[in-house]
Design an enzyme around this catalytic site. Structure first.
Site, mmCIF file in Angstrom:
data_model
loop_
_atom_site.group_PDB
_atom_site.id
_atom_site.type_symbol
_atom_site.label_atom_id
_atom_site.label_comp_id
_atom_site.label_asym_id
_atom_site.label_seq_id
_atom_site.Cartn_x
_atom_site.Cartn_y
_atom_site.Cartn_z
ATOM 1 C CG HIS A 131 -1.888 -1.061 1.108
ATOM 2 N ND1 HIS A 131 -3.402 -0.775 0.926
ATOM 3 C CD2 HIS A 131 -1.981 -2.251 1.771
ATOM 4 C CE1 HIS A 131 -3.989 -2.034 0.920
ATOM 5 N NE2 HIS A 131 -3.056 -2.806 1.367
ATOM 6 C CG ASN A 203 -8.102 -4.016 1.108
ATOM 7 O OD1 ASN A 203 -7.269 -3.207 1.409
ATOM 8 N ND2 ASN A 203 -7.450 -5.354 1.192
ATOM 9 C CG HIS A 395 -2.354 -1.291 14.980
ATOM 10 N ND1 HIS A 395 -2.364 -2.545 14.289
ATOM 11 C CD2 HIS A 395 -2.094 -1.571 16.387
ATOM 12 C CE1 HIS A 395 -2.027 -3.488 15.442
ATOM 13 N NE2 HIS A 395 -1.942 -2.980 16.501
HETATM 14 C C1 HEM Z 1 -8.118 -8.143 5.330
HETATM 15 C C2 HEM Z 1 -7.044 -8.368 4.851
HETATM 16 C C3 HEM Z 1 -6.052 -6.815 4.885
HETATM 17 C C4 HEM Z 1 -6.528 -5.698 4.585
HETATM 18 C C5 HEM Z 1 -7.887 -5.449 4.272
HETATM 19 C C6 HEM Z 1 -5.500 -4.945 4.613
HETATM 20 C C7 HEM Z 1 -5.683 -3.480 4.499
HETATM 21 C C8 HEM Z 1 -4.340 -2.595 4.383
HETATM 22 C C9 HEM Z 1 -4.450 -1.179 3.952
HETATM 23 C C10 HEM Z 1 -5.671 -0.552 3.908
HETATM 24 C C11 HEM Z 1 -3.097 -0.611 4.113
HETATM 25 C C12 HEM Z 1 -2.789 0.527 4.149
HETATM 26 C C13 HEM Z 1 -2.970 1.447 5.305
HETATM 27 C C14 HEM Z 1 -2.514 2.806 5.119
HETATM 28 O O1 HEM Z 1 -3.222 3.429 3.967
HETATM 29 O O2 HEM Z 1 -1.605 3.341 5.491
HETATM 30 C C15 HEM Z 1 -2.503 -1.820 4.555
HETATM 31 C C16 HEM Z 1 -1.050 -1.620 4.940
HETATM 32 C C17 HEM Z 1 -0.320 -2.696 5.462
HETATM 33 N N1 HEM Z 1 -0.808 -3.922 5.632
HETATM 34 FE FE1 HEM Z 1 -2.563 -4.592 5.546
HETATM 35 N N2 HEM Z 1 -4.264 -5.502 4.853
HETATM 36 C C18 HEM Z 1 -4.819 -6.745 5.154
HETATM 37 C C19 HEM Z 1 -3.776 -7.968 5.442
HETATM 38 C C20 HEM Z 1 -2.701 -7.799 5.943
HETATM 39 C C21 HEM Z 1 -1.829 -8.667 6.472
HETATM 40 C C22 HEM Z 1 -2.650 -10.340 6.576
HETATM 41 C C23 HEM Z 1 -0.849 -8.268 6.790
HETATM 42 C C24 HEM Z 1 0.374 -8.972 7.526
HETATM 43 C C25 HEM Z 1 0.204 -10.174 8.146
HETATM 44 C C26 HEM Z 1 -0.674 -6.962 6.217
HETATM 45 C C27 HEM Z 1 0.198 -6.072 6.675
HETATM 46 C C28 HEM Z 1 0.209 -4.872 6.270
HETATM 47 C C29 HEM Z 1 1.345 -3.853 6.277
HETATM 48 C C30 HEM Z 1 2.809 -4.335 6.727
HETATM 49 C C31 HEM Z 1 0.963 -2.509 5.860
HETATM 50 C C32 HEM Z 1 1.817 -1.224 5.852
HETATM 51 C C33 HEM Z 1 1.585 -0.525 7.136
HETATM 52 C C34 HEM Z 1 2.370 0.701 7.104
HETATM 53 O O3 HEM Z 1 3.600 0.698 6.699
HETATM 54 O O4 HEM Z 1 1.998 1.665 7.649
HETATM 55 N N3 HEM Z 1 -2.054 -6.472 5.906
HETATM 56 N N4 HEM Z 1 -3.051 -3.073 4.621
#
Ligand code: HEM
Length: 758
Positions: A131, A203, A395
Site C-alpha cells: 500500500h 479494502n 493499525h
Molecule cells: C483483510 C486483509 C487486509 C486488509 C483489508 C489490509 C488493508 C491494508 C491497508 C488499507 C493498508 C494501508 C494503510 C494505509 O493507508 O496506510 C495496509 C497496509 C499494510 N498491511 Fe494490510 N491488509 C490486510 C492484510 C494484511 C496482512 C495479513 C498483513 C500482514 C500479516 C498486512 C500487513 C500490512 C502492512 C505491513 C502494511 C503497511 C502498514 C504501514 O506501513 O503503515 N496486511 N493494509
C-alpha cells in the site's frame, strides 16, 4: 436511512456554488497550485507564508499526548517572512556555499550548507511494504445511532460527530507508481474518537487472498515485481503472481474480484469499502453481535475500462489522487454511508452455512442486509502530503470500547504486523505522536523515551503501582470507559497448524460472484483473465490458471482458453449452484453525477455561445466543465471570456466522463504527425482536427456519453460514429444536449453500446 436532508444534492449545490465563485475570481478549475496566482517576476518584498488553500486542512492541533493545545493550525507550519536556519537564525544567502574566495574551495565551517544538505540527504523514509501508493483526505463521520443497541462505542451514538482521516491506496505498486493499475485498493479510516483512535483498515474488495496472515509475505512476494529484474511494476499480469494464486487456490475468490471491474476503479470516491473480517461488537449490557463493516459510496461503484486505465497510467499517473483532491477543492465532498451486516454471536460463528472467520467468504447482502449506521463526508485535503498522508499509521489493533476482534487468523496476524512495520517505516516507537496520528483523547501511558520523543513527560514514576506520582495513572473500569476485551470462551483444543474444514471450499463463492455479474461485467472479467494470463511467460502457469477457471465456470474457462490458444480443461470439483447476489453487480442503477468531468470541444471561434451555455449547464448539474480548444488562453469577448483548460495537444479522453462537441474544429496549425503523434495525417483530410476525432472515438470505445451541438455532429460523422448510437446525444441546444448527457452519466457508461457474447 435516517438521513433527513439529501447530502448529495447539498454537495451538488456546493460544487456549483464553489466553481461559480472560482469563476468570478478568475480561478475556474480545481488544481491551482497555490492560494493566490503567482506573479511573473520573482517577488522581493518580504511577507509571511501564504495561508493554505481554501480546501486544505492540517491535523487538529492537539498535543503529542492528545490534549487540545489551542494553537491555530498556522502555528504548526512555518512562520516569519525571512529565510532562517532550522534554529531560527535569519540567513542572507542560500545560493552560494561559503568559500575561500569566489573561485576557492568550500569551507567546512559552512554550517548552513551542512544543515541544508544533511537534512536533504535524509528526506526519504522507507515506503510502506505494501500500500505504498496512496492519497488521503480529512473529513467527519456522523453517526445515525442505528448501531447504538449493539455497541457501546461512543462515536456510534446518535448524532455523534467524529473527525476522520482516510487514506486510499493501491497494494502492489511503489510510491511513485500509477494510480490506475489493476489491483485491490486500500480504504483505511482513522476515527479520532473521544475514547481513543479507532482504525477501520479495509479494502475495496470484501474478501482476501489468504485465510491466515502467515501467508501474507507469500502473496505479496508473488505480486511484487520479480526479484531478479524488478519488473513489472504495480502489475498482477506476471508469472509469479499467477503461479502463486493458481497453486494457492484459496486466493481464487479475491483474484476474481481483482479481475472484475472492481480492480480498476474510476475514482476513490466511487469505491465501496469493506472491513473484510468479522468484528465483535459489545453493547453496554455486555451483549455481543458479530458484524461486517461496509462503506457505501453515495456516488455508486464505478470503474474505468481496461484500455482507459492503461492510457490513464501514462497520461495521468496521478489520476485518482488528483480526482480526490480536485473534487474536494471544488466542494463536491465525497460521502460514504457506513453500514453493518449483523450476525448472532453463536458458538460456531457461522451464518447460513458461511464461516464468519474465513476472510475469503462474503455473506451476500440478500441474506444479511447492510444496515446504515452513519455518514462520512470528506471535506478537506491535507495541507502536507508527507506529514499527513505518508506518516499516517493505521493499525487493526486501534480499537475503542464496544468493538473487539474475532479469531479470524488473518486478522490476528495483522494485529502484530502494523506496529511492527511502522517502527521501521517511521523511525522508532513514537510515531503515535506524529501530528496526524495523535489521538484526540488524553493520553496517560507509561511509554517513555525512544527516538523522536516529543511529549515532555512529567513525574518520576512511569510504573505501576507507584506512590511517588500519587499513584497516577490509575486503571479504569467498565464504568469509567476502560477497553475491556470481551471475555469469550476459548474452547479447549490441541495446538495445531491447521484450519477448519470449511476453509477448504475455495470455489463456491467465486462462482457466486461470477453468476451475480451482468453479461457486460462477465465480458470484462473474461478479458482481464485473458490479458493477465496472456502476459505470463510460463505455459504451465497459464494451464493451471485455466484449471482454476474451470472450477469457477466452464464458459469463463472456455473463452479465456480460446484467447490463450489452449484447450479448456474440465472442472475438478463439483460446481456449486449458489443463488446469485444482485448486490454484487455495479451496473443497472442511477447515481448522482457530482464532480463528473465534462469536456467541451470548441475551435475557439465559432459557437462560443453554445460553449458558455454548455458550461453553465454542467455547473448547474454539479459537474466540472473543461473547455478544450486548439490552443490555450481566453476565448470570446473580454467582458465574458471562456478560459481554455485543455488544448488539442494536452487533452486525452481518459480525463473526461463525457465529451460535448460544440462545433467541427478544422485541423489546427500543429495537427501534423511530425509535431504531435496523436494526430493522423490521413485523417486531416476529413477537415476535422484528428485529435478531436481521437478524443471522441476513444470516448466512444470506452462507453462514455458523447454530445454534439451546432456543427458537432459533423465530428461524429467524420469519426465514423452514428449520431443515434446508444449514449450519443446529437442536435438541439447545448443545454438540451447537456440534459441528455447528465442523464447518461447517472448510469456511468452507455453499456448498451456493446453487445456481450456471454
Ligand atoms: C483483510 C486483509 C487486509 C486488509 C483489508 C489490509 C488493508 C491494508 C491497508 C488499507 C493498508 C494501508 C494503510 C494505509 O493507508 O496506510 C495496509 C497496509 C499494510 N498491511 Fe494490510 N491488509 C490486510 C492484510 C494484511 C496482512 C495479513 C498483513 C500482514 C500479516 C498486512 C500487513 C500490512 C502492512 C505491513 C502494511 C503497511 C502498514 C504501514 O506501513 O503503515 N496486511 N493494509
Amino acid at each position: 436511512m435516517s438521513e433527513k436532508k439529501n447530502p448529495v444534492s447539498a454537495a451538488a449545490e456546493k460544487i456549483a456554488g464553489k466553481v461559480q465563485d472560482a469563476v468570478s475570481t478568475g480561478n475556474e478549475i480545481p488544481g491551482a497550485p497555490g492560494p493566490e496566482p503567482a506573479q511573473l517576476d520573482e517577488p522581493t518584498k518580504p511577507r509571511g507564508p501564504l495561508p493554505p488553500k481554501h480546501d486544505q486542512r492540517g491535523p487538529e492541533t492537539v498535543s503529542p499526548t492528545g490534549q487540545p493545545t489551542g494553537a491555530g493550525q498556522d502555528k504548526v507550519a512555518q512562520g516569519g517572512a525571512y529565510l532562517t536556519t532550522a534554529q531560527g537564525a535569519r540567513l542572507y544567502d542560500t545560493d552560494h556555499s561559503l568559500k575561500a574566495g569566489p573561485r576557492g574551495p568550500v569551507l567546512l565551517q559552512d554550517h548552513h550548507l551542512r544543515e541544508k544538505i544533511t537534512h536533504f540527504d535524509h528526506e526519504r523514509i522507507p515506503e510502506r511494504v505494501v500500500h505504498a501508493r496512496g492519497a488521503a483526505a480529512h473529513g467527519v463521520f456522523r453517526a445515525y445511532g442505528a448501531a447504538a443497541g449493539i455497541t457501546k462505542a461512543a462515536f456510534l451514538a446518535e448524532g455523534a460527530e467524529t473527525p476522520v482521516f482516510v487514506r486510499f491506496s493501491t497494494v502492489l505498486g511503489s510510491r511513485g507508481s500509477a494510480d490506475t493499475v489493476r489491483d485491490t485498493r486500500g480504504f483505511a479510516t482513522k476515527f479520532y474518537t473521544d475514547e481513543g483512535v479507532f482504525d477501520l483498515v479495509g479494502n475495496n474488495i470484501p474478501v482476501f487472498f489468504i485465510q491466515d496472515a502467515i501467508k501474507f509475505p507469500d502473496i505479496i512476494h508473488a505480486g511484487k515485481p520479480h526479484p531478479d529484474r524488478e519488473i513489472p511494476q504495480a502489475q498482477s499480469a506476471h508469472d509469479t503472481f499467477w503461479d502463486f494464486v493458481t497453486l494457492h487456490t484459496e486466493a481464487t475468490h479475491h483474484t476474481l474480484w481483482n479481475m472484475s471491474d472492481r480492480g480498476i476503479p474510476r475514482s476513490y470516491r466511487m469505491m465501496e469499502g469493506f472491513g473484510v473480517h468479522t468484528f465483535r461488537l459489545v453493547n453496554a449490557e455486555g451483549a455481543t453481535t458479530l458484524v461486517k463493516f461496509h462503506w457505501k459510496p453515495k456516488l455508486g461503484v464505478h470503474s474505468q475500462v481496461w484500455e482507459e486505465a492503461q492510457i490513464t497510467a501514462g497520461m495521468d499517473p496521478d489520476f485518482h489522487r488528483r480526482d480526490l483532491a480536485d473534487a474536494i477543492e471544488a466542494g463536491a465532498f465525497p460521502q460514504w454511508e457506513l453500514g453493518v451486516q449483523t450476525f448472532p454471536d453463536t458458538e460456531d460463528q457461522m451464518f447460513e452455512g458461511i464461516d464468519l472467520l474465513d476472510p475469503t467468504k462474503i455473506v451476500p447482502e440478500e441474506l444479511a442486509p447492510v444496515r446504515p449506521i452513519g455518514l462520512m463526508t470528506l471535506n478537506a485535503n491535507p495541507s502536507n502530503y508527507f506529514a499527513e498522508t505518508e506518516q499516517v499509521a493505521f493499525h487493526v489493533g486501534h480499537l475503542v470500547p464496544g468493538i473487539d476482534v474475532t479469531n479470524d487468523a488473518l486478522m490476528q496476524g495483522r494485529l502484530f504486523s502494523y506496529v511492527d512495520t511502522q517502527i521501521t517505516r517511521l523511525g522508532g516507537p513514537n510515531f503515535a505522536q506524529l501530528p496526524i496520528n495523535r489521538t484526540h483523547a488524553p493520553v496517560n501511558d507509561m511509554l517513555r523515551d525512544g527516538m523522536h520523543q516529543t511529549a515532555v513527560h512529567r513525574g518520576v514514576a512511569p510504573y505501576r503501582p507507584n506512590s511517588l506520582d500519587g499513584g497516577c495513572p490509575f486503571v479504569a473500569g467498565a464504568d469509567t470507559g476502560a477497553y475491556i476485551e470481551v471475555p469469550v470462551e476459548v474452547p479447549a483444543a490441541r495446538k495445531v497448524r491447521d484450519a477448519a474444514a470449511s476453509f477448504d471450499d475455495h470455489f463456491s463463492q467465486a462462482r457466486l460472484f461470477w453468476l451475480s455479474m451482468t453479461p457486460t461485467e462477465r465480458e470484462h472479467i473474461t478479458a482481464a483473465y485473458t490479458f493477465e494470463l496472456g502476459k505470463c511467460w510460463d505455459q504451465a502457469v497459464k494451464e493451471r490458471g485455466l484449471k482454476v477457471l474451470a472450477n469457477i465456470d466452464p464458459q469463463l474457462c472456455a473463452h479465456v482458453a480460446e484467447g490463450l490458444g489452449l484447450p479448456a480443461p474440465e472442472a475438478t470439483v463439483p460446481l456449486a449452484s449458489p443463488e446469485p447476489s444482485p448486490a454484487l453487480s455495479q451496473l443497472g442503477h442511477t447515481w448522482p453525477v457530482d464532480g463528473r468531468i465534462v469536456g467541451i470541444v470548441t475551435d475557439g471561434e465559432s459557437g462560443l455561445d453554445a460553449v458558455q451555455e454548455a458550461r453553465g449547464a454542467v455547473l448547474d448539474a454539479g459537474m466540472v466543465p473543461l473547455v478544450i480548444a486548439p490552443s490555450g488562453g481566453k476565448l470570446g469577448p473580454d467582458s465574458d471570456p471562456v478560459t481554455v483548460q485543455r488544448t488539442f495537444t494536452t487533452a486525452r479522453s481518459i480525463e473526461f466522463d463525457a465529451i460535448v462537441v460544440a462545433c467541427a474544429p478544422a485541423p489546427a496549425p500543429d495537427a501534423y504527425g511530425a509535431r504531435d503523434a496523436k494526430t493522423d495525417d490521413a485523417a486531416t483530410a476529413t477537415g476535422v482536427d484528428p485529435r478531436v476525432l481521437l478524443l471522441v472515438t476513444e470516448a466512444f470505445r470506452h462507453g462514455k456519453a458523447i454530445g454534439a451541438c451546432g456543427d458537432g455532429a459533423t465530428v461524429l460523422e467524420k469519426a465514423g460514429l452514428a449520431t443515434d448510437a446508444p449514449g450519443v446525444v446529437a442536435g438541439g441546444a447545448a443545454s438540451t444536449v447537456l440534459d441528455g448527457i447528465t442523464e447518461l452519466l447517472a448510469g456511468h457508461r452507455a453499456w448498451d453500446r456493446f453487445t456481450p457474447a456471454l
